[in-house]
Structure formats: C-alpha cells, structure tokens
Enzyme design. Structure first.
Site, short mmCIF file in Angstrom:
data_model
loop_
_atom_site.label_atom_id
_atom_site.label_comp_id
_atom_site.label_asym_id
_atom_site.label_seq_id
_atom_site.Cartn_x
_atom_site.Cartn_y
_atom_site.Cartn_z
N PRO A 1 17.81 -32.67 -63.44
CA PRO A 1 17.46 -33.36 -62.20
C PRO A 1 17.48 -34.87 -62.42
O PRO A 1 17.08 -35.36 -63.49
CB PRO A 1 16.05 -32.86 -61.89
N ASP A 2 17.97 -35.61 -61.44
CA ASP A 2 18.03 -37.07 -61.50
C ASP A 2 16.73 -37.62 -60.92
O ASP A 2 16.51 -37.61 -59.71
CB ASP A 2 19.24 -37.58 -60.70
N ILE A 3 15.85 -38.09 -61.80
CA ILE A 3 14.51 -38.49 -61.37
C ILE A 3 14.56 -39.71 -60.47
O ILE A 3 13.88 -39.78 -59.43
CB ILE A 3 13.60 -38.74 -62.59
N LEU A 4 15.37 -40.70 -60.84
CA LEU A 4 15.45 -41.92 -60.03
C LEU A 4 16.01 -41.61 -58.65
O LEU A 4 15.54 -42.13 -57.63
CB LEU A 4 16.31 -42.96 -60.75
N ASN B 1 17.93 -38.61 -77.46
CA ASN B 1 18.65 -39.88 -77.56
C ASN B 1 17.84 -40.84 -78.42
O ASN B 1 16.79 -40.48 -78.96
CB ASN B 1 18.91 -40.45 -76.16
N LYS C 1 24.27 -48.53 -59.29
CA LYS C 1 23.12 -47.66 -59.49
C LYS C 1 21.97 -48.04 -58.55
O LYS C 1 21.30 -47.17 -57.99
CB LYS C 1 22.66 -47.74 -60.95
N ASP D 1 20.91 -36.54 -69.36
CA ASP D 1 21.65 -36.14 -68.16
C ASP D 1 21.89 -34.63 -68.12
O ASP D 1 22.03 -34.05 -67.05
CB ASP D 1 22.99 -36.87 -68.10
N PHE E 1 16.19 -48.65 -64.65
CA PHE E 1 16.80 -49.27 -65.82
C PHE E 1 18.21 -48.73 -65.99
O PHE E 1 18.48 -47.56 -65.70
CB PHE E 1 15.98 -48.97 -67.08
#
Length: 407
Positions: free
Chosen positions: A306-309, A211, A344, A280, A330
């Site tokens: 994997p969703d780190i947050l 990105n 979120k 993502d 963020f």
C-alpha cells in the site's frame, strides 16, 4: 516590560576569537531585563577580560571551578540551579565535544553538566572544523538531547577562509534566547505524526527485504517538532539508533503495519511527515518456516505494498469536513530531482516534498548530514545546503509552520 525580566541566564564564553562578540550579547541580554551570570574558559580570558564582562553583567565572572567565593554554596551547582537558560557563545569545537561526551574539566563544562535548564549553543570555528564528521556527530548528539543551536553564519573568517563558521550576530542569539523563554514556539499546541526508518517485508522467519534507511532523518524531525512545542507521535520501523525521548513511539515492522498505524491516527493530527523509507513491494507469500536450499535458483514473487503517502492524500479528499493534516513527503532520488519531486507532490497531494539526491556525498542513507530541496505547489521553496540532519529538520518545520499558520 522588558522581555527577559525576571529570567536568569548563564552565559558561557569559550576560547575563540569571536569571544569579543559575547560582550555585545551580554549587554543586550541585560538591557532586555535578564540577570546574566558569565562563565569564561581560560582560553576566553585570552581574548577578552573578565572585567569587561563583569562590568556589563554587573556580577562577578566565574573562571575557575576551585575559586569558591561563598562558603554557603557550591558555585557551579548554585548557578546551574538558578539558570532559566544557559547560552554558550561562542562555542568552540572543543567545548561542543566536551558537552557531547560529558567531560567536565573546567568551570563552564562542570556547570553545563549540572544544568537542567534549556541550553542554546552558538558555534564559531573554521569552516572545515564545522564540517568535520566529529563535530557533526557531536552536534547531532547534543541536538538529540534537546540542545538548541543558533547556526553559524557564512562570511570572512578570522583564519582567512570564507565559509560557514562565523558566530551568529549577538542580536540573533539574544532573540533566540527570548523566543525560547518567552515567545511562542512555532508548533505549540500542534499534534504531529512522523514516520521513520525502513520497513521490513518478511520472506520467512529468518529472511526479509528492507532498505538502507537508518531512521536518523525521521528522528531529527521528531526531535525538532518536540522542541518546537508539538505533541509528537513517531511511527518507526527498522532503525539504527534509539528514538528520541519525549515523544510517543509506535513500533511497526512492515509497510502494511505502518499503513494501518498512520491511517488510524490521521483525524487527530495537524501534520504528517512521511520520512520513512517504505518498501514498494513485499513477497506474495510469507513462509512460516525457513525456506530450504533446493536448487541453483530461487524465484521470489513480489506484490505491491500500500502507498501510505497516496492513502493520506485520498483520506484528505474523502474527509473534507475533518481536520486535514498538513502533509510533508520525502523523495530520495538519484537524478532528475525536481522532475520526480514535483510529480510526486502533485500525485500524492502533499503540501511540501523534501527531496534529496542520495548519490551525493553527505546526503545518503545512514549519514548524520543531509542536502535537501524543499518543493511546494509553486515549485522550489528552498535549497538547504549540507547540514546536520537536526538543522535540516528545524528548517523544514519552520517552513511548514509558516504555511500551516497562514492556512
């Protein structure tokens, strides 16, 4: 005891109309016990006389690099070595540019180049000058080196404009000096973890998905935490610039790499800031050899990363007896900022969410500025207007430190 007793401060005054306020600043520093040595540029002497500052500081004022009064020392080196702190107030766009680019063509800039003491800069200029890309770039460059800024205020300017650019009040600058030299830093003794940059998801040895994240916001957060007294670990993926000095840098590439690096350190940190732009999805298959062109179309299957947050929030729930890090997420959005940010924050169990609309000029990826809205469990905490990313980072840490200390 006076707060600055025993401290030597070099006060640099450059040539702006706000130079008259430097007299009040000098007087305040002296009254707090500091030994103040004043250096004035030629332009500054057009607005206020050296005699005024000499009377207030009780020391000779330096204006000319060639005016050596003591044969035993080189004055600009002697003063630079003696300083516990250097303050430049007012700092014009010109002197900020010289500082950023290592130009030393007068007594003030020569002393600044020789100084190893901390530096506080209090800018003062027209609002359009303050917002000029060159000035923003120079401010960020200096901030990356550890220079602290006392932001200009908003109000009626000498040029007739109303906007940001007025020199901060002398009391505020003096308090910043005292805080730097004697006061506790808001993150002193804290260990923080910051993620930055854009993750790279390999398709084959020569292609990948990524990105537009430059890493600049994450780097600014790491720098600000470092200067606020924290021990900083910076986990960064693909970035455009060199990481700041004085922090532990951990290089990763993919979202899975970053996930593992973050979770391994969670029990040992007081705060986590997830400023990285994490992909993502990743390719379901990573090819070991370059994919050869074989048809008119190519279908690439992607699977969730994997969703780190989310994983940080789950870790906190699963380890109730352990040190739970204060978590700042963020959210880069292109609309419905508050809706997506608050959603979120709740889903990821964050303590704060910093949201920005990346479609706004000055707030997107790769810029030196940002526009941010900070949300907590109670809703909007603060809106931060267009500012240099370092200044945004400092305000985020100030808000976080207040909440961490209350907790």
């Amino acid at each position: 005891m006076k707060p600055l007793t025993g401290k030597t401060i070099v006060l640099g005054i450059s040539g702006g109309i706000a130079a008259y306020k430097a007299a009040t600043l000098c007087s305040r520093l002296v009254s707090w016990g500091a030994s103040v040595r004043v250096i004035m540029t030629e332009g500054a002497t057009r607005f206020i006389t050296p005699l005024t500052l000499q009377t207030l500081s009780r020391h000779p004022v330096a204006t000319d690099v060639f005016d050596e009064r003591d044969a035993a020392v080189v004055q600009h080196i002697d003063w630079a070595d003696a300083a516990d702190l250097v303050i430049v107030a007012p700092a014009t766009a010109n002197v900020i540019g010289k500082m950023a680019n290592g130009i030393a063509d007068d007594m003030l800039t020569t002393t600044l180049l020789a100084a190893t003491a901390p530096i506080i800069v209090a800018p003062a200029m027209n609002v359009h000058m303050w917002e000029h890309p060159a000035v923003i770039e120079n401010v960020n460059k200096l901030a990356a080196r550890g220079v602290r800024f006392v932001e200009p205020g908003t109000g009626q300017l000498a040029c007739g404009y109303v906007g940001k650019g007025r020199l901060a009040e002398p009391e505020e600058i003096a308090e910043a000096a005292a805080a730097w030299l004697t006061g506790p830093r808001p993150l002193a003794g804290r260990k923080v973890l910051v993620t930055a940059g854009g993750t790279v998801e390999r398709i084959d040895p020569v292609r990948y998905i990524t990105n537009d994240s430059s890493g600049k916001m994450g780097f600014a957060l790491a720098e600000a935490a470092r200067d606020y007294g924290a021990e900083v670990t910076l986990i960064c993926a693909k970035t455009d610039e060199k990481p700041p000095g004085g922090v532990e840098v951990v290089r990763v590439q993919s979202a899975a790499d970053m996930h593992e690096a973050v979770l391994r350190r969670l029990g040992a940190v007081d705060a986590v800031v997830k400023a990285a732009a994490v992909a993502d999805y990743r390719p379901a298959v990573r090819h070991d050899a370059k994919i050869k062109k074989s048809g008119e179309t190519l279908t690439l299957e992607l699977v969730r990363n994997p969703d780190i947050l989310q994983a940080i929030g789950e870790w906190k729930e699963a380890h109730p007896g352990e040190r739970a890090p204060f978590t700042i997420g963020f959210a880069a959005e292109t609309g419905d900022l508050e809706k997506y940010a608050t959603d979120k924050l709740a889903r990821k169990k964050c303590d704060l969410i910093v949201a920005n609309d990346v479609s706004q000029p000055g707030a997107g990826f790769g810029t030196d500025t940002n526009i941010a809205s900070v949300f907590g469990p109670e809703g909007l905490v603060e809106s931060i207007p267009l500012s240099a990313k370092r200044q945004v980072a400092e305000r985020i840490w100030q808000l976080a430190a207040e909440r961490m200390n209350r907790a």
